[in-house]
Design an enzyme around this catalytic site. Structure first.
Site, PDB file in Angstrom:
ATOM      1  NE  ARG A  45      10.324  -9.452 -23.665  1.00 20.35           N
ATOM      2  CZ  ARG A  45      10.987  -9.835 -24.708  1.00 20.35           C
ATOM      3  NH1 ARG A  45      10.925 -11.189 -25.181  1.00 20.35           N
ATOM      4  NH2 ARG A  45      11.457  -9.205 -25.467  1.00 20.35           N
ATOM      5  CE  LYS A  90       2.318  -2.276  -3.161  1.00 16.73           C
ATOM      6  NZ  LYS A  90       2.118  -1.384  -2.170  1.00 16.73           N
ATOM      7  CD  GLU A 114       4.995  -2.863   7.415  1.00 16.95           C
ATOM      8  OE1 GLU A 114       3.829  -2.608   7.233  1.00 16.95           O
ATOM      9  OE2 GLU A 114       5.854  -2.257   6.759  1.00 16.95           O
ATOM     10  CE  LYS A 162       0.879  -7.276   1.489  1.00 21.39           C
ATOM     11  NZ  LYS A 162       2.355  -6.833   1.648  1.00 21.39           N
ATOM     12  CD  GLU A 184      -0.645   0.666  -3.597  1.00 24.84           C
ATOM     13  OE1 GLU A 184      -0.168  -0.245  -3.305  1.00 24.84           O
ATOM     14  OE2 GLU A 184      -0.383   1.963  -3.599  1.00 24.84           O
ATOM     15  NE  ARG A 220      -0.675  -4.546  -2.244  1.00 20.82           N
ATOM     16  CZ  ARG A 220       0.162  -5.532  -2.695  1.00 20.82           C
ATOM     17  NH1 ARG A 220      -0.315  -6.290  -3.916  1.00 20.82           N
ATOM     18  NH2 ARG A 220       1.222  -5.999  -2.336  1.00 20.82           N
ATOM     19  CG  ASN A 274       0.702   2.003   0.456  1.00 19.45           C
ATOM     20  OD1 ASN A 274       1.470   1.217   0.398  1.00 19.45           O
ATOM     21  ND2 ASN A 274       0.119   2.431  -0.592  1.00 19.45           N
ATOM     22  CG  HIS A 314       4.173   2.211   4.369  1.00 20.66           C
ATOM     23  ND1 HIS A 314       3.712   1.692   5.607  1.00 20.66           N
ATOM     24  CD2 HIS A 314       5.241   1.142   4.086  1.00 20.66           C
ATOM     25  CE1 HIS A 314       3.863   0.605   5.693  1.00 20.66           C
ATOM     26  NE2 HIS A 314       4.974   0.139   4.835  1.00 20.66           N
ATOM     27  CG  HIS A 344       8.367   4.203   1.960  1.00 24.49           C
ATOM     28  ND1 HIS A 344       7.582   4.054   0.748  1.00 24.49           N
ATOM     29  CD2 HIS A 344       8.697   3.187   2.396  1.00 24.49           C
ATOM     30  CE1 HIS A 344       7.397   2.521   0.780  1.00 24.49           C
ATOM     31  NE2 HIS A 344       8.017   2.232   1.833  1.00 24.49           N
ATOM     32  CG  HIS A 400      10.234  -0.880   6.002  1.00 23.65           C
ATOM     33  ND1 HIS A 400       9.884   0.139   5.088  1.00 23.65           N
ATOM     34  CD2 HIS A 400       9.196  -1.666   5.903  1.00 23.65           C
ATOM     35  CE1 HIS A 400       8.912   0.271   4.809  1.00 23.65           C
ATOM     36  NE2 HIS A 400       8.314  -0.898   5.090  1.00 23.65           N
TER      37      HIS A 400
HETATM   38  N1  GLY Z   1       3.408  -3.109   2.017  1.00 22.65           N
HETATM   39  C1  GLY Z   1       2.203  -2.647   1.232  1.00 22.65           C
HETATM   40  C2  GLY Z   1       1.756  -3.581   0.372  1.00 22.65           C
HETATM   41  O1  GLY Z   1       2.229  -4.820   0.094  1.00 22.65           O
HETATM   42  O2  GLY Z   1       0.847  -3.322  -0.398  1.00 22.65           O
END
Ligand code: GLY
Length: 376
Positions: free
Chosen positions: A134, A156, A198, A241, A251, A255, A259, A262, A266, A278
């Protein structure tokens, strides 16, 4: 960055582990320091003392750097778990295998995990840490430029599924992030360039000067991988960031700006069967989504052209693979995590250095006909 000078501190005489930058998030620090690989054990034992430590790495990075990390633990009980390298390995099956390897090794709740590798290792090991017993602590030790400037920071974690990227995961913040730019010396050029996607994204989101610096004379960046310029580039990206993540860790709104590039990126990456890196897919995604932003009347005229030129200048692709139908890409965007009520939402720039959509919570719905025009 929480440095009193407001900018990356110069390295003192180039000594190993002299801290070039320290960026603080609410529950952990990100340290950028050439040579810091040798301090991983000390840091892990200080911020997350454990009965056992587990280093998760991959078949590319392990042979190069696992030994140094293991030695930095000075004989503490430690297990090394390897996964095969590559985005195609970020699977539930490998999540299960790493978890089982820890259980077989007798690891319990008093275990700290070290993720030593690129974004795949960081996301996968982070997801193991989020779910093992957990939740146990983990330290991110990113070894690709992309993982240094983006993936290792912000908590993330997750895996891909056949339906798309990162569709299963959890927010689970690391207890420390240790970035050693010197390890970039062994990173192939295509992967270094992928990381710049990025970095450019962070410039587009928040800092036009950083965007220009990143795109300026990119070949000279690689003359010394641990040069002050590379270190400063990494530190500034993390700072941008971290500033977003501090304000919106899960997010709920802001946040989403991270993206940018993305939603289509993606879809393109998955459609390529992960043949595209990526960062390469994000580069194409940023070119397409900035074009979309202009067509939707969101971005200032000329924004898309500047992004396209910068992406090209750093040696990244600007065109999507033609083998994939535009309609399939569009369908993939509807299954993206960012979709709401079955429609994709986009993070779109207003100009270089500022994002649009604050009044809508930073997620902008776009007419699919415009998306098809851009993909055509
Ligand atoms: N790579 C996008 C984020 O970490 O929110």
């Amino acid at each position: 960055m929480n440095d009193a000078t407001g900018g990356p501190r110069a390295r003192a005489g180039g000594t190993a582990s002299a801290v070039a930058a320290r960026i603080s998030l609410p529950t952990y620090d990100v340290t950028v320091a050439p040579g810091s690989l040798d301090s991983v054990g000390d840091v892990a034992r200080r911020v997350a003392p454990a009965h056992r430590y587990a280093v998760v790495t991959d078949g590319n990075v392990g042979p190069l750097y696992a030994r140094r990390v293991v030695e930095s633990f000075a004989g503490e009980p430690l297990h090394v778990v390897d996964i095969p390298a590559g985005e195609a390995q970020k699977t539930r099956a490998n999540w299960g295998q790493v978890t089982d390897a820890l259980l077989d090794a007798g690891c319990g709740r008093d275990t700290t995990i070290v993720a030593l590798g690129g974004g795949v290792v960081g996301d996968l090991a982070g997801f193991v840490a989020a779910t093992f017993m957990r939740g146990v602590p983990y330290v991110q030790v990113p070894t690709t430029l992309l993982a240094m400037v983006d993936a290792s920071v912000g908590g993330k974690t997750g895996v891909d599924t056949p339906a798309g990227k990162n569709l299963v995961g959890a927010f689970h913040q690391p207890v420390a992030v240790i970035v050693d730019p010197a390890v970039l010396a062994t990173l192939p050029l295509a992967h270094r360039r992928a990381g710049l996607a990025e970095a450019l994204k962070h410039g587009i989101i928040a800092d036009a000067g950083y965007f220009d610096r990143t795109a300026h004379d990119p070949d000279s960046l690689w003359i010394g991988a641990e040069s002050d310029r590379v270190t400063a580039l990494i530190a500034r990206s993390i700072e941008i960031k971290a500033d977003v993540v501090r304000r919106d860790e899960r997010e709920g709104g802001l946040r989403k700006v991270l993206n940018f590039g993305h939603t289509l990126g993606h879809a393109i990456e998955a459609a390529s069967g992960y043949a595209l890196l990526h960062g390469e897919a994000v580069a194409i995604g940023m070119v397409l989504e900035s074009e979309l932003a202009e067509r939707a009347g969101v971005a200032d005229a000329g924004t898309a052209m500047r992004i396209r030129e910068a992406v090209q200048r750093v040696g990244l692709p600007i065109d999507r693979p033609r083998a994939v139908e535009a309609s399939s890409l569009l369908a993939a965007t509807r299954g993206d995590k960012k979709a709401r009520a079955g429609s994709a939402e986009y993070a779109l720039p207003r100009r270089i250095g500022a994002m649009a959509g604050e009044e809508r919570g930073w997620g902008i719905p776009v007419d699919e006909r415009l998306v098809l025009e851009v993909l055509a």
